[in-house]
Design a protein around this motif. Structure first.
Motif, PDB file in Angstrom:
ATOM      1  N   THR A   1       0.816  -1.216   0.000  1.00 23.63           N
ATOM      2  CA  THR A   1       0.000   0.000   0.000  1.00 23.63           C
ATOM      3  C   THR A   1       0.850   1.265   0.000  1.00 23.63           C
ATOM      4  N   SER A   2       2.083   1.165   0.474  1.00 25.78           N
ATOM      5  CA  SER A   2       3.051   2.253   0.436  1.00 25.78           C
ATOM      6  C   SER A   2       4.412   1.632   0.723  1.00 25.78           C
ATOM      7  N   GLU A   3       5.452   2.434   0.735  1.00 24.54           N
ATOM      8  CA  GLU A   3       6.792   1.902   0.946  1.00 24.54           C
ATOM      9  C   GLU A   3       6.878   1.204   2.307  1.00 24.54           C
ATOM     10  N   GLY A   4       7.164  -0.109   2.272  1.00 26.49           N
ATOM     11  CA  GLY A   4       7.317  -0.867   3.509  1.00 26.49           C
ATOM     12  C   GLY A   4       6.038  -1.231   4.220  1.00 26.49           C
ATOM     13  N   ARG A   5       4.874  -0.973   3.599  1.00 30.62           N
ATOM     14  CA  ARG A   5       3.593  -1.275   4.226  1.00 30.62           C
ATOM     15  C   ARG A   5       2.771  -2.173   3.304  1.00 30.62           C
ATOM     16  N   TYR A   6       2.115  -3.147   3.925  1.00 34.83           N
ATOM     17  CA  TYR A   6       1.349  -4.121   3.158  1.00 34.83           C
ATOM     18  C   TYR A   6       0.014  -4.416   3.832  1.00 34.83           C
ATOM     19  N   MET A   7      -0.977  -4.674   3.014  1.00 27.77           N
ATOM     20  CA  MET A   7      -2.200  -5.308   3.477  1.00 27.77           C
ATOM     21  C   MET A   7      -1.967  -6.810   3.373  1.00 27.77           C
ATOM     22  N   TRP A   8      -1.946  -7.487   4.518  1.00 21.86           N
ATOM     23  CA  TRP A   8      -1.638  -8.920   4.517  1.00 21.86           C
ATOM     24  C   TRP A   8      -2.733  -9.715   3.827  1.00 21.86           C
ATOM     25  N   ARG A   9      -2.352 -10.886   3.354  1.00 16.75           N
ATOM     26  CA  ARG A   9      -3.368 -11.824   2.870  1.00 16.75           C
ATOM     27  C   ARG A   9      -4.306 -12.152   4.025  1.00 16.75           C
ATOM     28  N   ALA A  10      -5.548 -12.399   3.689  1.00 18.24           N
ATOM     29  CA  ALA A  10      -6.590 -12.550   4.712  1.00 18.24           C
ATOM     30  C   ALA A  10      -6.275 -13.680   5.693  1.00 18.24           C
ATOM     31  N   ARG A  11      -5.731 -14.784   5.192  1.00 20.79           N
ATOM     32  CA  ARG A  11      -5.444 -15.932   6.051  1.00 20.79           C
ATOM     33  C   ARG A  11      -4.535 -15.548   7.209  1.00 20.79           C
ATOM     34  N   ASP A  12      -3.394 -14.927   6.907  1.00 23.59           N
ATOM     35  CA  ASP A  12      -2.406 -14.634   7.941  1.00 23.59           C
ATOM     36  C   ASP A  12      -2.917 -13.589   8.919  1.00 23.59           C
ATOM     37  N   PHE A  13      -3.558 -12.549   8.407  1.00 25.57           N
ATOM     38  CA  PHE A  13      -4.058 -11.502   9.282  1.00 25.57           C
ATOM     39  C   PHE A  13      -5.144 -12.037  10.209  1.00 25.57           C
TER      40      PHE A  13
END
Length: 216
Positions: free
Chosen positions: A54-66
């Motif tokens: 979503t930005s540098e160094g930031r992610y929306m995790w896959r639903a399973r892991d989150f």
């Protein structure tokens, strides 16, 4: 496939089969539109089974892991939660359905403001995202029942565990070499215990790497 159906399919194929049984988490995942927290160019991939930057160094995790991390944290409706490295705000939005109050923390003020605007647009009034040093946490609004960290780290700062209430839990993925595990740190008075919840490999959170040492 419309977005509501895509969310239900994501829950049925990625979340429920991976031992996430808390129906409150299912409800939150169904209620929050992932595409609202992604660039328009990625809306069509919002429910695919991978991590979205979503930005540098930031992610929306896959639903399973989150979802598995949230279930391991055992979040209660009365809990106050600190959401570290909340990125575009999706994690804070989900947490708002599980806890009494959520504060997301981001290093970059522009990212924090944009995330807060997304929460406002969805009429989420028990969560906000503020700017601050994610390594230091947010002591002035703590202590917290739960702290969630959005990214794998090699070093767990003591500032995070110091901001837990008695009985509070820190949910974080710790990377040791090639192995990454979701861990739950729990405070009991002055003592801190840790248990491994599951193996996973989300993207690393920059700035939390161990210093390389020389071997003679």
């Amino acid at each position: 496939m419309n977005d509501a159906v895509a969310r239900e399919t994501m829950i049925d194929t990625q979340v429920r089969p991976n031992d996430v049984t808390d129906r409150r988490i299912h409800t939150a995942l169904q209620a929050v539109p992932r595409e609202a927290f992604l660039p328009k160019s990625r809306h069509s991939l919002a429910y695919a089974e991978f991590d979205h930057q979503t930005s540098e160094g930031r992610y929306m995790w896959r639903a399973r892991d989150f979802a598995k991390l949230l279930e391991a944290a055992k979040i209660k409706p009365t809990d106050e939660v600190l959401d570290i490295a909340s990125g575009s705000g999706y994690s804070s939005a989900i947490l708002s359905y599980l806890a009494a109050a959520v504060v997301g923390l981001e290093d970059d003020e522009a990212i924090a403001e944009a995330a807060s605007a997304r929460l406002d647009a969805l009429n989420i009034d028990n969560a906000d995202v503020v700017a601050g040093d994610i390594k230091k946490g947010l002591a002035d609004q703590g202590p917290y029942d739960v702290i969630i960290v959005n990214g794998a780290v090699e070093i767990v700062p003591t500032e995070w565990t110091d901001q837990l209430k008695d009985g509070g839990r820190l949910a974080v993925v710790v990377r040791e070499g090639k192995v990454s595990q979701a861990r739950i740190y729990t405070r009991a008075g002055d003592a801190l215990s840790c248990r491994s919840a599951f193996d996973t490999a989300p993207p690393a959170l920059p700035g939390f790497e161990k210093t390389a040492s020389f071997v003679f």
